[in-house]
Design a protein around this motif. Structure first.
Motif, PDB file in Angstrom:
ATOM      1  N   LEU A 132       0.824  -1.200   0.000  1.00 32.90           N
ATOM      2  CA  LEU A 132       0.000   0.000   0.000  1.00 32.90           C
ATOM      3  C   LEU A 132       0.865   1.260   0.000  1.00 32.90           C
ATOM      4  O   LEU A 132       0.524   2.250  -0.661  1.00 32.90           O
ATOM      5  CB  LEU A 132      -0.915  -0.004   1.226  1.00 32.90           C
ATOM      6  CG  LEU A 132      -1.981   1.090   1.285  1.00 32.90           C
ATOM      7  CD1 LEU A 132      -2.884   1.020   0.054  1.00 32.90           C
ATOM      8  CD2 LEU A 132      -2.809   0.955   2.553  1.00 32.90           C
ATOM      9  N   ALA A 133       1.981   1.227   0.724  1.00 30.63           N
ATOM     10  CA  ALA A 133       2.897   2.378   0.717  1.00 30.63           C
ATOM     11  C   ALA A 133       3.413   2.640  -0.689  1.00 30.63           C
ATOM     12  O   ALA A 133       3.510   3.802  -1.125  1.00 30.63           O
ATOM     13  CB  ALA A 133       4.060   2.123   1.677  1.00 30.63           C
ATOM     14  N   ILE A 134       3.726   1.559  -1.427  1.00 33.25           N
ATOM     15  CA  ILE A 134       4.212   1.706  -2.798  1.00 33.25           C
ATOM     16  C   ILE A 134       3.111   2.231  -3.706  1.00 33.25           C
ATOM     17  O   ILE A 134       3.342   3.103  -4.557  1.00 33.25           O
ATOM     18  CB  ILE A 134       4.743   0.356  -3.310  1.00 33.25           C
ATOM     19  CG1 ILE A 134       5.960  -0.079  -2.492  1.00 33.25           C
ATOM     20  CG2 ILE A 134       5.097   0.436  -4.796  1.00 33.25           C
ATOM     21  CD1 ILE A 134       6.449  -1.471  -2.823  1.00 33.25           C
ATOM     22  N   VAL A 135       1.889   1.713  -3.543  1.00 33.10           N
ATOM     23  CA  VAL A 135       0.764   2.150  -4.370  1.00 33.10           C
ATOM     24  C   VAL A 135       0.523   3.645  -4.206  1.00 33.10           C
ATOM     25  O   VAL A 135       0.392   4.387  -5.201  1.00 33.10           O
ATOM     26  CB  VAL A 135      -0.518   1.359  -4.006  1.00 33.10           C
ATOM     27  CG1 VAL A 135      -1.752   2.022  -4.614  1.00 33.10           C
ATOM     28  CG2 VAL A 135      -0.411  -0.071  -4.499  1.00 33.10           C
ATOM     29  N   VAL A 136       0.456   4.112  -2.965  1.00 32.08           N
ATOM     30  CA  VAL A 136       0.186   5.532  -2.717  1.00 32.08           C
ATOM     31  C   VAL A 136       1.318   6.394  -3.269  1.00 32.08           C
ATOM     32  O   VAL A 136       1.082   7.462  -3.851  1.00 32.08           O
ATOM     33  CB  VAL A 136      -0.016   5.782  -1.208  1.00 32.08           C
ATOM     34  CG1 VAL A 136      -0.124   7.281  -0.921  1.00 32.08           C
ATOM     35  CG2 VAL A 136      -1.273   5.066  -0.722  1.00 32.08           C
ATOM     36  N   LEU A 137       2.562   5.948  -3.100  1.00 34.10           N
ATOM     37  CA  LEU A 137       3.695   6.704  -3.641  1.00 34.10           C
ATOM     38  C   LEU A 137       3.616   6.800  -5.162  1.00 34.10           C
ATOM     39  O   LEU A 137       3.846   7.878  -5.735  1.00 34.10           O
ATOM     40  CB  LEU A 137       5.005   6.031  -3.221  1.00 34.10           C
ATOM     41  CG  LEU A 137       6.287   6.689  -3.757  1.00 34.10           C
ATOM     42  CD1 LEU A 137       6.428   8.103  -3.216  1.00 34.10           C
ATOM     43  CD2 LEU A 137       7.512   5.849  -3.402  1.00 34.10           C
TER      44      LEU A 137
END
Length: 326
Positions: A132-137
């Motif tokens: 999720l951190a990668i998706v939002v970034l």
């Protein structure tokens, strides 16, 4: 008669000491950078530095909540305060020892298991949180690329396509985490049968994994945590530029920050040490910043967002009992 200290506890204590030694060696190797940063801090606005530290606190809290909301909420021992402390310890591992990303995930997994999470709950929560951190970034990077053509010129068309595919794959994996775990467990069962190994609990977990899906509410809360993590950290970089009287457009700063954040995820050095500083500085200069002031601002930013949190995280590690769950 004195009580004998278990060998396991001695081993855990030894691991912590060795990790601290490695962290100290990394810090010592960068003593020249730290010395230059001290000179920058002496001329920077103290108020902005304190405010930047406060924003980093909010960023780390958001980071811990991002994963916390993807974990089971019916476990009384799994509190927000405890998980924030465990997250700080994991961040220190990631930022100060070689292969820290792997050690930090293993540490959090062990702590969650000690607090009552099942194997699948801990695995799904940690995996989905990182994805999720990668998706939002990547979503934030997409907005930057759309809004600023100069930022687009940094990446080739192939780079954009690869990032878009990664975004779709990561988002799909989060939404259908049940299928990801079923496939992973099915592969484990197949390999064990192939090599005639004991099956353990993998086959029993297949049915449980098929029922494991995140609610829309938990995904929304976790997404807001991921967004807060990146935006508060970005605000710290903006404040660092302001503190040393450096001037770059907001879109340019955002673009440079996104490139630095992507570089931080490359398994080259602990916490992207050196890679993040170099990528952000070069990008800021490319967007019109003066080299001397850009370098000073990035050093200040890394002190507030990186160096300060290493000792804080290791203190949290020992307060939480190291690898042992209290």
């Amino acid at each position: 008669m004195a009580k004998k200290i278990p060998t396991r506890r001695l081993l855990q204590f030894g691991i912590g000491i060795v990790a601290l030694g490695v962290a100290a060696a990394v810090i010592y190797s960068e003593r020249g950078q730290l010395s230059g940063t001290t000179r920058v801090l002496s001329t920077a606005s103290v108020g902005l530095v304190v405010l930047g530290f406060g924003l980093e606190v909010l960023s780390d809290i958001s980071y811990s909540l991002m994963t916390y909301y993807l974990l089971p909420t019916d476990l009384g021992r799994l509190t927000r305060r405890w998980f924030f402390g465990a997250s700080l310890a994991a961040i220190a591992m990631n930022d100060s020892i070689p292969l820290g990303a792997g050690f930090s995930v293993a540490y959090l997994y062990r702590k969650l298991r000690g607090r009552g999470c099942s194997v699948l709950q801990a695995t799904a929560g940690l995996l989905a949180g990182n994805l999720l951190a990668i998706v939002v970034l990547l979503v934030l990077l997409g907005f930057v690329l759309v809004e600023h053509t100069q930022a687009t010129s940094v990446l080739s068309n192939l780079d954009v396509v690869i990032l878009f595919v990664l975004l779709l794959l990561a988002a799909a994996a989060i939404v259908r985490m049940d299928r990801v775990l079923v496939v992973a467990l099915g592969l484990a069962v197949h390999l064990r049968r192939l090599f005639h190994l004991k099956q353990g609990s993998n086959e029993a977990n297949l049915e449980t994994a098929a029922q494991l899906r995140f609610s829309a509410r938990s995904l929304l809360q976790a997404s807001l945590g991921a967004l807060g993590n990146w935006l508060f950290d970005l605000a710290t970089l903006v404040l660092s530029l302001t503190a040393v009287h450096a001037h770059v457009g907001l879109v340019g700063v955002t673009s440079a920050y996104m490139l630095g954040a992507l570089a931080a995820n490359l398994p080259i050095t602990p916490g992207g040490l050196g890679v993040v500083e170099g990528s952000i500085t070069v990008a800021l200069i490319a967007f019109g910043g003066a080299p001397s002031s850009m370098f000073a601002a990035v050093l200040l930013y890394r002190v507030v967002s990186y160096w300060v949190w290493i000792p804080i995280g290791w203190i949290s590690y020992f307060l939480l009992g190291g690898l042992h769950e209290r």
